[in-house]
Design a protein around this motif. Structure first.
Motif, PDB file in Angstrom:
ATOM      1  N   GLN A  30      63.770  76.221-105.821  1.00 27.37           N
ATOM      2  CA  GLN A  30      62.346  76.341-105.556  1.00 27.37           C
ATOM      3  C   GLN A  30      62.036  77.773-105.103  1.00 27.37           C
ATOM      4  N   ILE A  31      61.035  78.387-105.705  1.00 29.62           N
ATOM      5  CA  ILE A  31      60.651  79.753-105.345  1.00 29.62           C
ATOM      6  C   ILE A  31      60.263  79.836-103.874  1.00 29.62           C
ATOM      7  N   ARG A  32      59.528  78.845-103.367  1.00 33.24           N
ATOM      8  CA  ARG A  32      59.041  78.893-101.983  1.00 33.24           C
ATOM      9  C   ARG A  32      60.189  78.877-100.969  1.00 33.24           C
ATOM     10  N   GLN A  33      61.358  78.322-101.334  1.00 31.99           N
ATOM     11  CA  GLN A  33      62.496  78.287-100.425  1.00 31.99           C
ATOM     12  C   GLN A  33      63.337  79.562-100.487  1.00 31.99           C
ATOM     13  N   TYR A  34      63.314  80.237-101.627  1.00 36.95           N
ATOM     14  CA  TYR A  34      64.171  81.408-101.829  1.00 36.95           C
ATOM     15  C   TYR A  34      63.346  82.552-102.411  1.00 36.95           C
ATOM     16  N   ALA A  35      62.260  82.886-101.747  1.00 42.91           N
ATOM     17  CA  ALA A  35      61.325  83.901-102.244  1.00 42.91           C
ATOM     18  C   ALA A  35      61.984  85.270-102.399  1.00 42.91           C
ATOM     19  N   ALA A  36      62.838  85.663-101.453  1.00 43.47           N
ATOM     20  CA  ALA A  36      63.490  86.974-101.534  1.00 43.47           C
ATOM     21  C   ALA A  36      64.398  87.056-102.762  1.00 43.47           C
ATOM     22  N   LEU A  37      65.190  86.025-102.977  1.00 42.24           N
ATOM     23  CA  LEU A  37      66.074  86.015-104.146  1.00 42.24           C
ATOM     24  C   LEU A  37      65.253  86.007-105.430  1.00 42.24           C
ATOM     25  N   PHE A  38      64.187  85.203-105.463  1.00 37.14           N
ATOM     26  CA  PHE A  38      63.327  85.162-106.658  1.00 37.14           C
ATOM     27  C   PHE A  38      62.710  86.529-106.938  1.00 37.14           C
ATOM     28  N   SER A  39      62.339  87.268-105.894  1.00 39.12           N
ATOM     29  CA  SER A  39      61.733  88.585-106.103  1.00 39.12           C
ATOM     30  C   SER A  39      62.716  89.561-106.749  1.00 39.12           C
ATOM     31  N   LEU A  40      64.005  89.291-106.614  1.00 32.36           N
ATOM     32  CA  LEU A  40      65.024  90.162-107.201  1.00 32.36           C
ATOM     33  C   LEU A  40      65.433  89.750-108.613  1.00 32.36           C
ATOM     34  N   ILE A  41      65.643  88.452-108.851  1.00 32.04           N
ATOM     35  CA  ILE A  41      66.150  88.037-110.166  1.00 32.04           C
ATOM     36  C   ILE A  41      65.091  87.376-111.035  1.00 32.04           C
ATOM     37  N   GLY A  42      63.962  86.968-110.447  1.00 28.12           N
ATOM     38  CA  GLY A  42      62.879  86.364-111.241  1.00 28.12           C
ATOM     39  C   GLY A  42      63.369  85.215-112.100  1.00 28.12           C
ATOM     40  N   THR A  43      62.889  85.176-113.322  1.00 31.92           N
ATOM     41  CA  THR A  43      63.301  84.118-114.261  1.00 31.92           C
ATOM     42  C   THR A  43      64.324  84.648-115.260  1.00 31.92           C
ATOM     43  N   GLN A  44      65.071  85.655-114.846  1.00 33.82           N
ATOM     44  CA  GLN A  44      66.102  86.261-115.704  1.00 33.82           C
ATOM     45  C   GLN A  44      67.069  85.208-116.241  1.00 33.82           C
ATOM     46  N   TYR A  45      67.324  84.167-115.468  1.00 36.90           N
ATOM     47  CA  TYR A  45      68.291  83.135-115.856  1.00 36.90           C
ATOM     48  C   TYR A  45      67.625  81.787-116.121  1.00 36.90           C
ATOM     49  N   GLY A  46      66.301  81.746-116.139  1.00 39.63           N
ATOM     50  CA  GLY A  46      65.582  80.517-116.430  1.00 39.63           C
ATOM     51  C   GLY A  46      64.632  80.129-115.316  1.00 39.63           C
ATOM     52  N   GLY A  47      63.921  79.051-115.532  1.00 42.08           N
ATOM     53  CA  GLY A  47      62.924  78.561-114.581  1.00 42.08           C
ATOM     54  C   GLY A  47      61.529  78.825-115.112  1.00 42.08           C
ATOM     55  N   ASP A  48      60.525  78.209-114.459  1.00 41.04           N
ATOM     56  CA  ASP A  48      59.144  78.369-114.958  1.00 41.04           C
ATOM     57  C   ASP A  48      58.433  79.569-114.342  1.00 41.04           C
ATOM     58  N   GLY A  49      58.992  80.185-113.302  1.00 41.27           N
ATOM     59  CA  GLY A  49      58.389  81.359-112.693  1.00 41.27           C
ATOM     60  C   GLY A  49      57.191  81.062-111.812  1.00 41.27           C
ATOM     61  N   VAL A  50      56.757  79.808-111.758  1.00 40.48           N
ATOM     62  CA  VAL A  50      55.643  79.399-110.911  1.00 40.48           C
ATOM     63  C   VAL A  50      56.176  78.651-109.696  1.00 40.48           C
ATOM     64  N   ASN A  51      56.989  77.651-109.953  1.00 41.07           N
ATOM     65  CA  ASN A  51      57.576  76.852-108.878  1.00 41.07           C
ATOM     66  C   ASN A  51      59.095  76.999-108.783  1.00 41.07           C
ATOM     67  N   THR A  52      59.744  77.295-109.914  1.00 46.55           N
ATOM     68  CA  THR A  52      61.205  77.291-109.947  1.00 46.55           C
ATOM     69  C   THR A  52      61.776  78.536-110.630  1.00 46.55           C
ATOM     70  N   PHE A  53      63.025  78.802-110.313  1.00 43.73           N
ATOM     71  CA  PHE A  53      63.836  79.795-111.021  1.00 43.73           C
ATOM     72  C   PHE A  53      65.267  79.286-111.025  1.00 43.73           C
ATOM     73  N   GLN A  54      66.090  79.866-111.883  1.00 45.66           N
ATOM     74  CA  GLN A  54      67.465  79.397-111.994  1.00 45.66           C
ATOM     75  C   GLN A  54      68.453  80.485-111.609  1.00 45.66           C
ATOM     76  N   LEU A  55      69.584  80.028-111.105  1.00 39.05           N
ATOM     77  CA  LEU A  55      70.688  80.925-110.780  1.00 39.05           C
ATOM     78  C   LEU A  55      71.477  81.227-112.050  1.00 39.05           C
ATOM     79  N   PRO A  56      72.226  82.319-112.049  1.00 45.88           N
ATOM     80  CA  PRO A  56      73.110  82.580-113.198  1.00 45.88           C
ATOM     81  C   PRO A  56      74.088  81.409-113.370  1.00 45.88           C
ATOM     82  N   ASN A  57      74.533  81.212-114.603  1.00 44.92           N
ATOM     83  CA  ASN A  57      75.444  80.104-114.882  1.00 44.92           C
ATOM     84  C   ASN A  57      76.751  80.650-115.441  1.00 44.92           C
ATOM     85  N   PHE A  58      77.793  80.640-114.615  1.00 44.16           N
ATOM     86  CA  PHE A  58      79.108  81.075-115.053  1.00 44.16           C
ATOM     87  C   PHE A  58      80.018  79.891-115.371  1.00 44.16           C
TER      88      PHE A  58
END
Length: 177
Positions: A30-58
């Motif tokens: 959830q963007i609201r829980q991890y706003a700082a991380l979202f500001s750095l990686i955005g939707t680079q790895y997925g997510g809708d960019g409004v409510n969610t974003f995704q972490l890299p997948n290794f």
């Protein structure tokens, strides 16, 4: 260990995720829980960019740096590429031959002029190598010397060592120069 940068990815040799880190497994946050991380990686790895974003997948993947090395294809962050399996065709296989070696039966009591039921060099998927109801000097059944492989794909991943890739959720916010 010094305080990591938020969004820093580290490789750990143990099987758990340290406090303040998350596994790089493509999880949706959830963007609201991890706003700082979202500001750095955005939707680079997925997510809708409004409510969610995704972490890299290794998970089941090998890391690759961004950019373009000499003679290499350009890669951008978050891009996935490659394939786990490849199906080879005849042009990708080195030239080779398959040989079928026959031996003469020297025991006269076992020699026959005509193949009989149950005769065969070997059993091939439940059938014998001889074509049924033939005369001496019989032709072998097509499956005795047919192509092999059936076009199935084969494993194509590079050798790997299982490691624990994690991304920092807490730490210092990196400064931009």
């Amino acid at each position: 260990m010094t305080s990591p940068y938020i969004g820093e990815i580290q490789v750990f040799g143990f099987n758990f995720t340290p406090y303040g880190w998350a596994s790089c497994n493509g999880a949706t946050l959830q963007i609201r829980q991890y706003a700082a991380l979202f500001s750095l990686i955005g939707t680079q790895y997925g997510g809708d960019g409004v409510n969610t974003f995704q972490l890299p997948n290794f998970t089941g993947r090998a890391p690759c740096g961004q950019g373009q090395g000499p003679g290499l294809t350009s890669r951008v962050m978050g891009e996935t590429f490659g394939t786990n399996t490849v199906q080879l065709d005849a042009t990708q296989i080195p030239a080779h031959t398959h040989q079928l070696t026959l031996s003469r039966q020297t025991n006269a009591s076992l020699q026959r002029n005509v193949p009989q039921t149950g005769d065969g060099l070997t059993s091939i998927t439940g059938t014998n190598a001889f074509v049924p109801a033939t005369t001496p000097n019989a032709t072998f059944a097509p499956q005795a010397v047919a192509s092999a492989g059936g076009g199935q794909a084969h494993e194509n991943r590079q050798p790997m060592l299982a490691l624990n890739f994690c991304i920092a959720l807490q730490g210092e916010f990196p400064a931009f120069d």
